[in-house]
Motif scaffolding. Structure first.
Motif, PDB file in Angstrom:
ATOM      1  N   CYS A  29       0.831  -1.311   0.154  1.00  0.00           N
ATOM      2  CA  CYS A  29       0.091  -0.009   0.027  1.00  0.00           C
ATOM      3  C   CYS A  29       0.847   1.141  -0.063  1.00  0.00           C
ATOM      4  N   ALA A  30       2.113   1.239   0.846  1.00  0.00           N
ATOM      5  CA  ALA A  30       2.761   2.466   0.700  1.00  0.00           C
ATOM      6  C   ALA A  30       3.756   2.525  -0.435  1.00  0.00           C
ATOM      7  N   THR A  48      13.979  21.787  -4.304  1.00  0.00           N
ATOM      8  CA  THR A  48      12.886  20.845  -3.815  1.00  0.00           C
ATOM      9  C   THR A  48      12.919  19.753  -4.520  1.00  0.00           C
ATOM     10  N   LEU A  49      12.207  18.581  -3.808  1.00  0.00           N
ATOM     11  CA  LEU A  49      12.367  17.323  -4.156  1.00  0.00           C
ATOM     12  C   LEU A  49      11.092  16.590  -3.752  1.00  0.00           C
ATOM     13  N   SER A  50      10.140  15.840  -4.602  1.00  0.00           N
ATOM     14  CA  SER A  50       8.825  15.159  -4.278  1.00  0.00           C
ATOM     15  C   SER A  50       9.400  13.767  -3.716  1.00  0.00           C
ATOM     16  N   LEU A  51       9.454  13.362  -2.551  1.00  0.00           N
ATOM     17  CA  LEU A  51       9.841  12.108  -2.196  1.00  0.00           C
ATOM     18  C   LEU A  51       8.600  11.037  -2.709  1.00  0.00           C
ATOM     19  N   PHE A  52       7.438  11.487  -2.802  1.00  0.00           N
ATOM     20  CA  PHE A  52       6.305  10.401  -3.300  1.00  0.00           C
ATOM     21  C   PHE A  52       6.632  10.128  -4.593  1.00  0.00           C
ATOM     22  N   SER A  53       6.996  10.842  -5.676  1.00  0.00           N
ATOM     23  CA  SER A  53       7.288  10.616  -7.050  1.00  0.00           C
ATOM     24  C   SER A  53       8.242   9.582  -6.877  1.00  0.00           C
ATOM     25  N   LEU A  54       9.294   9.420  -6.049  1.00  0.00           N
ATOM     26  CA  LEU A  54      10.413   8.493  -5.972  1.00  0.00           C
ATOM     27  C   LEU A  54       9.954   7.243  -5.788  1.00  0.00           C
ATOM     28  N   LEU A  55       8.953   6.884  -4.992  1.00  0.00           N
ATOM     29  CA  LEU A  55       8.464   5.627  -4.655  1.00  0.00           C
ATOM     30  C   LEU A  55       8.150   4.876  -5.907  1.00  0.00           C
ATOM     31  N   GLY A  57       6.387   0.947  -7.335  1.00  0.00           N
ATOM     32  CA  GLY A  57       4.944   0.113  -7.050  1.00  0.00           C
ATOM     33  C   GLY A  57       3.831   1.285  -7.340  1.00  0.00           C
ATOM     34  N   SER A  58       2.733   0.837  -6.630  1.00  0.00           N
ATOM     35  CA  SER A  58       1.555   1.921  -6.589  1.00  0.00           C
ATOM     36  C   SER A  58       1.098   2.420  -5.302  1.00  0.00           C
ATOM     37  N   PRO A  59       2.031   3.359  -4.810  1.00  0.00           N
ATOM     38  CA  PRO A  59       1.656   3.814  -3.269  1.00  0.00           C
ATOM     39  C   PRO A  59       0.237   4.374  -3.273  1.00  0.00           C
ATOM     40  N   THR A  60      -0.189   4.522  -2.297  1.00  0.00           N
ATOM     41  CA  THR A  60      -1.443   4.949  -1.923  1.00  0.00           C
ATOM     42  C   THR A  60      -1.496   6.284  -1.401  1.00  0.00           C
ATOM     43  N   PRO A  61      -2.168   7.428  -1.940  1.00  0.00           N
ATOM     44  CA  PRO A  61      -2.095   8.648  -1.412  1.00  0.00           C
ATOM     45  C   PRO A  61      -2.556   8.940  -0.152  1.00  0.00           C
ATOM     46  N   GLY A  62      -2.228   9.992   0.496  1.00  0.00           N
ATOM     47  CA  GLY A  62      -2.988  10.411   1.717  1.00  0.00           C
ATOM     48  C   GLY A  62      -2.263  10.044   2.975  1.00  0.00           C
ATOM     49  N   GLY A  63      -0.923   9.348   2.688  1.00  0.00           N
ATOM     50  CA  GLY A  63      -0.056   9.014   3.969  1.00  0.00           C
ATOM     51  C   GLY A  63       0.566   9.971   4.391  1.00  0.00           C
ATOM     52  N   THR A  64       1.633   9.770   5.519  1.00  0.00           N
ATOM     53  CA  THR A  64       2.438  10.816   5.887  1.00  0.00           C
ATOM     54  C   THR A  64       3.617  10.392   5.758  1.00  0.00           C
ATOM     55  N   TRP A  65       4.867  11.534   5.715  1.00  0.00           N
ATOM     56  CA  TRP A  65       6.111  11.221   5.856  1.00  0.00           C
ATOM     57  C   TRP A  65       6.731  11.572   7.084  1.00  0.00           C
ATOM     58  N   SER A  66       7.933  10.907   7.660  1.00  0.00           N
ATOM     59  CA  SER A  66       8.528  11.339   8.277  1.00  0.00           C
ATOM     60  C   SER A  66      10.192  10.835   8.100  1.00  0.00           C
ATOM     61  N   GLY A  67      10.981  11.573   8.881  1.00  0.00           N
ATOM     62  CA  GLY A  67      12.496  11.329   8.618  1.00  0.00           C
ATOM     63  C   GLY A  67      13.266  12.305   9.509  1.00  0.00           C
ATOM     64  N   GLU A  68      14.607  12.371   9.022  1.00  0.00           N
ATOM     65  CA  GLU A  68      15.605  12.750   9.737  1.00  0.00           C
ATOM     66  C   GLU A  68      15.691  14.266   9.435  1.00  0.00           C
ATOM     67  N   SER A  69      14.656  15.183   9.675  1.00  0.00           N
ATOM     68  CA  SER A  69      14.722  16.615   9.527  1.00  0.00           C
ATOM     69  C   SER A  69      13.578  17.102  10.040  1.00  0.00           C
ATOM     70  N   ASN A  70      13.654  18.603  10.159  1.00  0.00           N
ATOM     71  CA  ASN A  70      12.345  19.297  10.815  1.00  0.00           C
ATOM     72  C   ASN A  70      11.237  19.668   9.703  1.00  0.00           C
ATOM     73  N   LEU A  71      10.239  20.315  10.335  1.00  0.00           N
ATOM     74  CA  LEU A  71       9.267  20.730   9.313  1.00  0.00           C
ATOM     75  C   LEU A  71       9.571  21.693   8.234  1.00  0.00           C
ATOM     76  N   LYS A  72      10.551  22.688   8.562  1.00  0.00           N
ATOM     77  CA  LYS A  72      11.209  23.659   7.541  1.00  0.00           C
ATOM     78  C   LYS A  72      11.786  22.681   6.196  1.00  0.00           C
ATOM     79  N   LYS A 108       4.360   0.747   5.060  1.00  0.00           N
ATOM     80  CA  LYS A 108       5.363   1.542   5.092  1.00  0.00           C
ATOM     81  C   LYS A 108       6.419   1.358   4.097  1.00  0.00           C
ATOM     82  N   ALA A 109       7.237   2.683   3.342  1.00  0.00           N
ATOM     83  CA  ALA A 109       8.141   2.556   2.491  1.00  0.00           C
ATOM     84  C   ALA A 109       9.208   3.499   2.676  1.00  0.00           C
ATOM     85  N   VAL A 110      10.387   3.086   2.441  1.00  0.00           N
ATOM     86  CA  VAL A 110      11.612   4.307   2.897  1.00  0.00           C
ATOM     87  C   VAL A 110      12.283   4.607   1.493  1.00  0.00           C
ATOM     88  N   VAL A 111      12.355   5.771   1.258  1.00  0.00           N
ATOM     89  CA  VAL A 111      13.390   6.510   0.468  1.00  0.00           C
ATOM     90  C   VAL A 111      14.442   6.878   0.965  1.00  0.00           C
TER      91      VAL A 111
END
Length: 877
Positions: A29-30, A48-55, A57-72, A108-111
């Motif tokens: 799903c991710a 800028t870089l779209s992480l979603f476009s790198l996934l 398979g067929s990822p389902t939209p509407g998920g959330t991203w988390s990683g080693e950085s802040n909101l900025k 879950k999927a990881v970029v």
């Protein structure tokens, strides 16, 4: 060959089931994991870089991203990342998570993003040395991306800087410095470090010098300052600057006549500014200037100054009067401005204080607190100093103290006075005593009112005061009712002198008590029955509101006594007193008769008629008979176990105790006291007995509880290792079952030992707990037998293979059994001693049942370095 083919087929099926099949059953799903490497991170295309476009398979939209950085840097909703805001090169992982739904367990999927190192774009910076510090990071080209922060700075000699902020305050001439910034490589992009160079040019600011201010008294100190060189008021300044300020005539003038300046312009602060210009080609450093402040003050001469206070007052005006004073200048005058006036007051109330006063046209007006004038008498107000608030106090003023007087004339005062009286009876005059510490000697007229049980208004009396004391009489015709009269003085007039008489209000009250006769008609007496020698309490009630009385009485019948008296405080209309024991020496009926009642407060009395009561003095039973008694502590005997028994008997722990011990009180080795209580509640004398509670000590082990199980040790063998082998008793639990001495001991079982004293026949309260070991066997005295076969056919005869008694000789032994191909079949030890003919090592035997045949064993003793023993055995089903 067939075996190898079977194993390969098993592996293929296993791989298909655990790798291919789940991807068909559980949707990704991710999406699937992805990677991206950016080596030219400074490229504007990487802003800028779209992480979603790198996934994948067929990822389902509407998920959330988390990683080693802040909101900025990362938007957790859209997955838009700003890689250029990441402060150092390296690898970063960002996880995309979608809600888990039915058929979607992998949510879950990881970029994985790798960013190459960026050293920044060097530039040329120019700074003025008066900024003291310069941060090398500000020397990079501001139009380019900022360098990564994990680099290091080195100077032109290759030395590494510990701080990017360099100190430039000690550079004294124009200088250009060179520094190199190097960032470590990111191996996915390069194996070499990246560096860039910046240049910093330091320009020198002009120095206006450090000023030294000058403070002088213009009246007395300026004789030597008619040609002051202002350059001397600076240190470490550049030459060639320009002075500006009062008294200077040109750009090159730096000398000033302070005496002339003071004579023309008067006292004040005068500022002189020295300005040094920056060199024309130095547009970074600014012009600098320093200010020298010269303060000139004037001396004040207060000679001839005077103070006048407001007029004298009478004491009656004290509460409303306000006080002020006015200081007028002398011949030399007092300049306008704010001053601190210090004055003291010397009189009935003394003190000193400072007040801030504004001088206007040579006058200083100020208030004086009325607290100084709260008493009769003369007060002297003395001005002790006047100091100008403004300025630095550079001059010594000319001042001598000056003063004035203020009088407060007395009024008759009853402040703090009290009125007392001697109680009287109805229709008699009452004498009132006045104690007035503040009332001066003399003659006075008072006006008073009477309130309470008697009422009168506007009564007057003449009193003579001596040493603060006076008296007057309330006429008998004003005391017709018994009770309380409140005498209140409302006014007092001083009639001592013929001069205008001063009157004063008062509010001084005193009580006059007019005592009634005590009421004898409501009095009654009551006495309960008592035991002989007990204190006999008498209750006299019906005393009304009397507070302290004296009562006389007599005794008759079995005990007779002449007139007796008792004086006592009354509580709630009642008194209780004890008849002296010497008057009640006989048992039997006794009568008390009250004869007279006296109110001790008023000393008035009344006769009592027919006030009496009868009571009985009961005899005391004889002391009971009892003997010493013995108990075992283990029985936890209590008071209820003592003899004799019966509700009439009570036991005590001392001959004087009045509180009996509870029936559940556990006995100890001590003395107890027995008393008998009669039906009338009378208690006998105490009979003493001694109780002994025997406490047998718990047995003690003289040796360790270790035995050889092959010797078949019993409980008796365990007893022989105690200090009381003949009397110790063993149980299988606390309060458990007694074990016969012939009971065989069991390995690792706990036994509980108690001692039975042969003399007292008492079992010990405490016990010992002993855990027995049966593995203390000497292998040189005992041997063991290894069977050569067994038949596991389920007939309960020789169904398992085990080595009897070996666990006692070699408690840590291990046993291994192999088939003829060397394949392991079984591993055992003392916790798993018997082999049942099953294959526990998975040697390929179908069903795990070992077939008939010869097998081999290896016995490891694990003791005394004895080598393993090998042998064979035969399995026959």
């Amino acid at each position: 060959m067939a075996k190898n083919y079977f194993n390969f087929l098993h592996f293929v099926l296993f791989f298909i089931f655990f790798t291919i099949l789940p991807t068909q059953i559980n949707a990704q799903c991710a999406g699937t994991d992805a990677q991206k490497i950016i080596c030219d991170i400074e490229n504007p295309a990487n802003e800028t870089l779209s992480l979603f476009s790198l996934l994948g398979g067929s990822p389902t939209p509407g998920g959330t991203w988390s990683g080693e950085s802040n909101l900025k840097i990362l938007d957790p909703t859209t997955g838009i990342l700003h890689p250029q805001l990441i402060t150092r090169g390296g690898t970063y992982r960002y996880t995309y998570t979608v809600p888990a739904t039915s058929g979607c367990t992998n949510n879950k999927a990881v970029v994985t993003l790798t960013i190459g190192a960026f050293q920044g774009v060097g530039s040329q910076a120019t700074v003025c040395n008066d900024s003291n510090f310069f941060n090398l990071f500000t020397a990079f080209d501001s139009n380019s991306m900022s360098p990564h922060s994990n680099g290091r700075w080195t100077d032109v000699n290759g030395r590494t800087l510990t701080n990017p902020s360099i100190y430039i305050g000690d550079i004294t001439e124009k200088t250009t410095l060179q520094y190199t910034y190097t960032v470590p490589p990111v191996l996915a992009c390069s194996t070499a470090e990246k560096s860039t160079t910046v240049f910093v040019t330091i320009l020198i600011a002009p120095k206006p010098g450090t000023p030294e201010n000058l403070d002088l008294c213009g009246t007395t100190d300026l004789a030597g300052y008619t040609n002051l060189d202002l350059d001397g008021q600076l240190t470490d300044q550049d030459k060639g600057g320009i002075w500006t300020g009062p008294g200077l005539t040109s750009d090159t003038d730096h000398n000033v006549n302070l005496k002339e300046l003071f004579d023309i312009s008067g006292p004040g602060e005068y500022t002189f500014t020295y300005k040094v210009l920056a060199v024309p080609d130095n547009y970074i450093c600014k012009d600098k200037s320093s200010d020298v402040v010269i303060t000139l003050e004037k001396r004040i001469d207060f000679t001839g100054s005077k103070i006048v206070a407001t007029k004298d007052i009478c004491e009656s005006e004290i509460s409303t009067a306000t006080y002020s004073a006015k200081i007028t200048e002398g011949p030399d005058g007092i300049p306008n401005g704010e001053y601190i006036v210090t004055f003291n007051v010397n009189g009935p109330v003394s003190g000193s204080e400072d007040v801030r006063v504004i001088c206007v046209n040579g006058e200083l007006n100020f208030h004086i607190r009325s607290a100084y004038f709260q008493q009769v008498g003369k007060s002297t107000i003395t001005v002790t100093n006047i100091v100008q608030v403004a300025g630095k106090k550079l001059c010594t003023n000319i001042f001598s103290p000056f003063s004035t007087d203020l009088n407060v004339y007395p009024l008759p005062r009853l402040n703090g006075a009290t009125i007392t009286s001697t109680p009287t009876c109805q229709n008699k005059a009452g004498l009132m005593q006045i104690n007035a510490p503040q009332l001066l000697d003399g003659n006075y007229r008072i006006t008073y009112n009477i309130n309470g049980d008697n009422i009168a208004t506007g009564e007057t009396a003449i009193i003579k005061a001596e040493s603060g004391k006076a008296s007057f009489e309330v006429p008998r015709n004003l005391n017709v009712k018994s009770g309380l009269s409140v005498i209140t003085i409302l006014n007092i007039v001083n009639i001592t002198n013929p001069s205008p008489q001063c009157s004063n209000t008062a509010n001084v009250a005193g009580n006059l008590i007019i005592n009634p006769l005590p009421n004898a008609t409501t009095v009654s007496v009551a006495v309960n029955n008592y035991c002989l020698n007990d204190p006999v309490s008498v209750a006299v009630s019906g005393l009304g509101n009397l507070t302290n009385v004296k009562i006389s009485y007599t005794l008759s019948d079995s005990n007779s006594a002449a007139l007796q008296t008792v004086t006592q405080v009354v509580t709630n209309g009642r008194i209780d007193f004890i008849i002296p024991a010497g008057l009640l020496l006989n048992s039997g009926n006794t009568k008390i008769t009250l004869l007279n009642l006296t109110n001790m407060v008023t000393d008035c009395d009344s006769d009592l008629i027919n006030v009496s009561d009868d009571f009985i003095i009961n005899p005391i039973p004889v002391a009971p008979i009892a003997t010493d008694q013995k108990f075992c502590k283990v029985d936890e005997a209590a008071i209820a176990n003592l003899e004799p028994k019966g509700s009439q008997y009570k036991w005590y722990n001392s001959a004087t105790s009045t509180t009996p011990l509870a029936a559940t009180y556990i006995l100890k080795t001590e003395d107890y006291y027995l008393r008998e209580t009669s039906a009338a509640g009378c208690i006998s004398e105490a009979t003493k007995i001694s109780v002994i509670v025997y406490d047998t000590a718990a047995p003690v082990m003289n040796d360790t509880p270790d035995f050889c199980g092959l010797a078949n040790p019993t409980v008796q063998d365990l007893s022989n290792k105690t200090n009381v082998a003949g009397t110790v008793a063993w149980y299988d639990a606390v309060n458990g079952n007694l074990l016969p001495s012939s009971t065989p001991l069991v390995h690792h079982v706990t036994y509980y030992g108690y001692d039975l004293d042969g003399n007292t026949n008492c079992l010990s309260v405490n016990h010992i707990e002993v855990v027995v070991s049966l593995q203390d066997c000497d292998t040189s005295q005992y041997d063991f037998f290894v069977p050569d076969g067994f038949s596991p056919n389920g007939d309960n005869v020789n169904d398992t293979f085990r080595i009897p008694d070996i666990e006692f000789l070699y408690p840590n032994y291990t046993l291994e059994i192999y088939n003829r191909y060397g394949n392991g079949m079984y591993k055992g030890d003392k916790n798993k001693p018997a082999w049942d003919g099953m294959n526990y090592e998975q040697s390929g035997i179908a069903g795990g049942i070992a077939p008939n045949g010869v097998y081999f064993y290896v016995l490891h003793f694990n003791k005394d370095n004895k080598p393993p023993q090998q042998g064979r055995l035969y399995l026959n089903r």
